[in-house]
Structure formats: structure tokens, C-alpha cells
Design an enzyme around this catalytic site. Structure first.
Site: not given
Lengths: 367, 367
Positions: A99, A106, A167, A169, A199, A203, A206, A219, A223, A322
Site C-alpha cells: 500500500d 491525504h 480508505e 483507494e 483499506d 485509527r 494504529q 490494517k 482489505t 480527514e
């Protein structure tokens, strides 16, 4: 029509009581390729054997299918199976999953959120496409339920993730391998097609675990990818974004590998964001060049993803961290509900188009 | 004898002109298991199908082989092939590869070297076994030449790695998978055996690329493993090291999974270090529990490694960055040569023993 002869993405499907095999989507039907093309490579339960054949075979096959479907060659009606009669499976066996972190918007947003008061982009960011390896064994096909992970959230605190995020992507699927020690050649000689990627990210897990070796359990629980792999040949291309400073020689672009793909993030049926892929800083040819410049071998089935796609506007951000500024500014859904991060029962769907072409969708529900 | 009936590691071998298949090492010979045990699972070119059978099958097979070799059951002499007549291959197909960071001496040394003046261990280190995913497609068997990688060494600087290093580690090979969403059960129900790992590392590439997502190209060019997989059942076990603070409930030890393995790092024939595995902070059962606590699925062939094994003494450090303190204090070889990092033509061999048991060796030469 949507899903017309300009599209023709590949996937793996099965009918009740039958084995999974390769098909191509055409309108609301699936063309059963093994009997239609008299080629046993499509009887495999994954795209890998076909993808390993390489660029000329991909092109010839696509042309043959187009000829079949537009009437120059006959197609047996029994080989066109209505979508509602099939189940879709993982379209390929994932070898290694990488990834990247290619959106400047971002990366800048995350820098501002996680390291307020300092320069948002770290010193290496404009010099190379930052990336890391993810867990290939937990890449799942769209529709697979996503279990909220448990983990350590801080010192002495264990429990269910409270900041479950997405996420949005784009992922690139490798068909043709390289030998150990040899950097990859031209992008289109190796990459078979693209898929949409969600993904999923925890948080809170993480932020506690990620120093100094990067994201791991935040993660690795799941996925999700879309079931239809769009052939590279079908994708319209545009110039990549201007880069400053000029990248190292091995990262210099040899062609236009910007992609005018428009993503859409849908939460419980309501659109919450429209991230534009066209603004990505690092293009996929640069990701591939970087990934292999140290001599790392590619295998058929390698998947590398772009990292979260975000544009400069709030409504173009491809993750909830975000969109809600790490939960401090919850989003209001048109229905009147608010969200900081995902709740149990939430369904997230990422859709995408490239001009008139649809890339389909990847969807998952939190359980 | 060395490689006696208490050892019996599994590997994949071939004779000239024949297909690779599974064998067991016994003395200076390889027992050709498919004909010797009348079992086609050993005709596969990898251990994966056998490893997937699970703990009872592993135990029964080991007992059967021991009975054959000690004379209770007959063994056909033709099934015992002299080692010098065979070539050794990758013993299993690697599914996902995870590398941990379990030595407190190694992590403390790297903290002192890379972040001088601050607390050597990061806040999370004593709370969880820090780990990350590596590239499974570039795990290679002992003897494979290792090409010095090129890469970005700092802003605007591209070239061959000047700080090529080793990491002496122990690796654990998963036989029995788990379902997505279900943490692993007992360690011995999943883990088939152990291998020696050299996690080759480009320190200059790593220091430039690794923020914020961890090591990537600094590690992905090659990871070498030993060809003989020692069954878990053969390994003597000792209590794990005392841990402070007490770990979270999911990380609490249910048995003795400390391992009294003594490693030896040999550079161009000269021993430069003797790292003791017995002092590792996090034990392998804790690595497995952590790896799967978020519901990440295991697959047959998953490999997780301990991270560099280092003891508290200088002569017990398992990497050159520690042995030479990032090149500032080169080691003097008995031959009179000095080394900061690896030079082209250097051969590194990692050997290990556990009491009277040998774990063999993993070797590679820089080209």
C-alpha cells in the site's frame, strides 16, 4: 451501455453447485470464458494463470471477446449468464500486497491532524512514493462482512476499535512477474488491470502500535477489493500531476499514467465524498518503478494500492479521519445522522468511474 | 549423532533430473518420504500440504519416521539419499511474512543509535510485540546470492546501499490456518516448526524511507531462510523472560515458550557474534497471539520471525549496526580485516543449536 464492449472487466464467478471460474462482465451478464473461448485457462478459480500470459495475450483476448460480443463472431447464448444467477469470488490470488501513500492532500491532512504545528509532509514524501507491505491473506472480495477488530488502543487499554475508518483507494494488479534482482520494465508489460480498494483502518490501534515499524494490526484484519478487474487497456489516461522537485531518474515518467478516475464514497446509501484520482501526486508507473528498484521480484497476483485518494476540498477526502478531522468535526449525513467513525451495521461502498467507464464498486458492512 | 532421530527436520530436495519433493534429514542423508512412507503428500514440491494436516499428523509422522530409522520398521536403503547428491529448495511456500522486534537488547541498542539522548525504548515496546509485514515473494532459501540493492539513500541521492547489514533471527512456520475473524488457538496447534532467518537490511535506505509507514525497500530485496524446518516437537523449551509490566490478558503466557537456542553469526568463516535466543523479551506464543488478536486470518505457510536476536553483551549482538555501532566502531575480524557493513563478496552464515540439537544454518553471499 454501462459495462459495454469498451469496459469488459474480468472476475471470478460461480453458479450454484458449480466451481468458480473466470468470466467477463458484459451489461448485466457474465460471459463464461472457458467454453466461449475454448480456453481452459479460464476454468481456473482465479485470474492468475491468465494474467501470467502477458500483454499480448491480454490484448488478443480482449479483441476476441469484443468481436464475439459485437457479432463478428458468434457467441452461444448459454455462455452469457445473468448476473443475478452468479456469485462473485475473489478475482485473483494475492501474492504480495503493498500500500502506497500517493495523495499529497491525504498525506498533508494526516500530517496536520497527527503532528499539528509541524510541517505536514515528512522530508522524504516528495522524493519517493512512501509505501509498506500489508497482509495479503486478508484481502477479501466486496461483500465480505468486516468484523470490528479488537486490539490495544493505548498502554494497558484493550478493547474494540473505537475509530474504525475506511480508505478509498485504487489498486493495481500485477500479471507478469520479474526475476529477483531485476527492476520492472514498462508498466503496461507487467500490470494487468485495476481494482477498487477499501483499506479498512483502525485509527486508535494504529496510533499506538505504528512506531517505529509502521501500521500492522490496524490494517491487517481486512482489505476489501472490487470483484471486477478493469483491464489497463480500457482505462483512459491523462498526464500525471507536476512534481517538484523533479524525481530521481528511476522515477521519471515515460508516459501518461495519470488516471481520470472519479471515486465516490457512500455511507449507508448516502454519498459522503467524491475523491478525484486525477490529483494524485505519484502515478502508478512510479509506484511500480519504486517497488522494484531494489531488485525485489514481482509475482503474478501482486497487488499494490495507491493509498487514500483525497482531493483538496473537504468533500473530496477519502477517509473519515480527514472528513471528520479525527472525530472533532463529525460529518452530517443527509438523513440527519452524524458520524465520526464507523458504527456497527454501517455499510460503506466505494464506486468509481473513468469518463463513461464504470469501475464498479467495493462494499462492506461492519459487524 | 548430529541430525539424529531427536532432530529430523523437514525440507524440500531434488536429485538431478527429478522433481523437488519433501524429505527429512537424518545424519548426512535425506530420507525420501513419499516412497518411504507411501504417502503422496510428500511428493509435493513444498511442505505446505503436509503442514496443513495439523498437529496429530505431524506427531504421528515423526513417530513413524523414528520407528523406521531406529529399526522397529524397515527402511529401504534406496530411500536414504546422500546429501551430496541432492539440491535443497525453498522448503515451503510463504503465505504472509511478518517480522517482529522481540529482543529488548536489540530494540534498546537501535534506540540508542538512532535516537541518542532520548529513552531507547518507545512507549509501546513493553506493551506489545511490535511487528510489521515483509515481502513474502522475496524470501529465499539459504545459498541464494544476495544482490546489493540500489535505492534512495537521502534527498536526491541514489545509488548502491552502503550500509548493507544482516539480522540474525528465528522464524516460525504456520501449518494450520485460522478463519478470518477468529484469533489463533494454542501455539502448538498452529505452528509446525522453526527456521533460521537472515533479514538482510539496507540501513541507509531504511533511515530515509521508513517514516511514517515503516521499512519497505530496505528489507524487501531478500530474506534468507535455512532449508531444514525443525519440528516444534523437537525443540527443548524453557520459561520465557520475566516481563514488566504484566502484558494484556491476550498476551499472557499459557506455557513455557522460551527457547534455549544459541545462534552464531559467521562472517567469511569467522564467528563475529553469538546471540542467545533465551533472553528474548517476547516469546513466540505471544507473537502469534498478537498477530491474530484483531481477527487476521492465518494461512498455511505464514512465516513470522522474531526480529534480530541480540543479547546484552557486545559479542551477542545479531546485526552489524549494533556490532559496529552504526559503523563508528568497526569490528576487527580474527584475520585482521575490519568491517563496518558488508562488502561485495562477503558471505554471512547464521548457525544455531538448541542443546544437543542443531538447527542447521542459513547462508548468503553478497554479489
Amino acid at each position: 451501455m454501462t459495462w459495454g464492449v469498451d469496459n469488459l472487466p474480468y472476475g471470478v464467478f460461480s453458479c450454484p453447485g458449480e466451481r468458480p471460474r473466470v468470466g467477463v462482465r458484459y451489461g448485466d451478464k457474465v460471459l463464461d470464458l472457458a467454453p466461449a473461448l475454448h480456453d481452459e485457462v479460464f476454468a481456473a478459480p482465479s485470474l492468475n494463470p491468465f494474467m501470467a500470459r502477458g500483454r499480448m495475450a491480454w490484448h488478443d483476448t480482449r479483441t476476441l471477446i469484443q468481436n464475439k460480443l459485437t457479432g463478428d463472431l458468434p457467441v452461444t447464448e448459454a455462455h452469457l449468464i445473468p448476473l443475478e444467477q452468479v456469485r462473485l469470488h475473489m478475482p485473483f490470488e494475492v501474492a504480495d500486497y503493498v500500500d502506497f501513500y500517493c495523495s499529497i492532500d491525504h498525506a498533508s491532512n494526516l500530517g496536520r491532524i497527527l503532528r499539528p504545528g509541524s510541517e505536514p509532509l515528512l522530508p522524504n514524501w516528495r522524493h519517493l512514493p512512501v509505501g509498506y507491505h500489508g497482509r495479503s491473506g486478508t484481502v477479501v472480495v466486496s461483500g465480505t462482512p468486516v468484523r470490528r477488530p479488537h486490539g490495544q488502543l493505548s498502554a494497558g487499554v484493550f478493547g474494540p476499535c473505537a475509530k474504525l475508518d475506511i480508505e478509498a483507494e485504487l489498486g493495481f494488479v500485477v500479471g507478469v512477474p520479474t526475476a529477483l534482482g531485476s527492476p520492472a520494465g514498462a508498466f503496461e508489460d507487467h500490470v494487468f488491470g485495476v481494482t477498487l480498494v477499501n483499506d479498512w483502518s483502525a485509527r486508535d490501534i494504529q496510533s499506538w502500535e505504528y512506531v517505529p515499524l509502521g501500521p500492522f494490526l490496524a490494517k491487517s484484519f481486512a482489505t476489501s477489493i472490487s470483484p471486477w478487474i478493469t483491464p489497463l487497456e480500457a482505462l483512459p489516461r491523462i498526464p500525471g500531476r507536476v512534481q517538484d522537485p523533479e524525481p530521481a531518474a528511476y522515477l521519471r515518467r515515460q508516459g501518461d499514467w495519470g488516471l481520470d478516475v472519479q471515486l465516490e464514497v457512500v455511507l449507508n446509501g448516502e454519498v459522503v465524498s467524491r475523491p478525484p484520482y486525477s490529483g494524485m501526486y505519484w502515478t502508478p508507473d512510479q509506484m511500480l518503478a519504486h517497488l522494484t528498484v531494489n531488485g525485489a521480484a514481482l509475482r503474478t497476483g501482486d497487488l499494490f494500492a495507491s493509498g487514500t485518494v483525497s482531493g483538496p476540498e473537504r468533500a473530496e477526502r477519502g477517509s473519515l479521519i480527514e472528513l471528520t478531522w479525527n472525530g472533532t468535526d463529525p460529518i452530517k449525513l443527509p438523513s440527519g445522522e452524524t458520524r465520526s467513525f464507523l458504527q456497527d451495521g454501517d455499510t460503506v461502498t466505494i464506486r468509481a468511474t473513468a469518463g463513461a467507464l464504470t469501475l464498479g464498486e467495493v462494499s462492506g458492512t461492519i459487524v
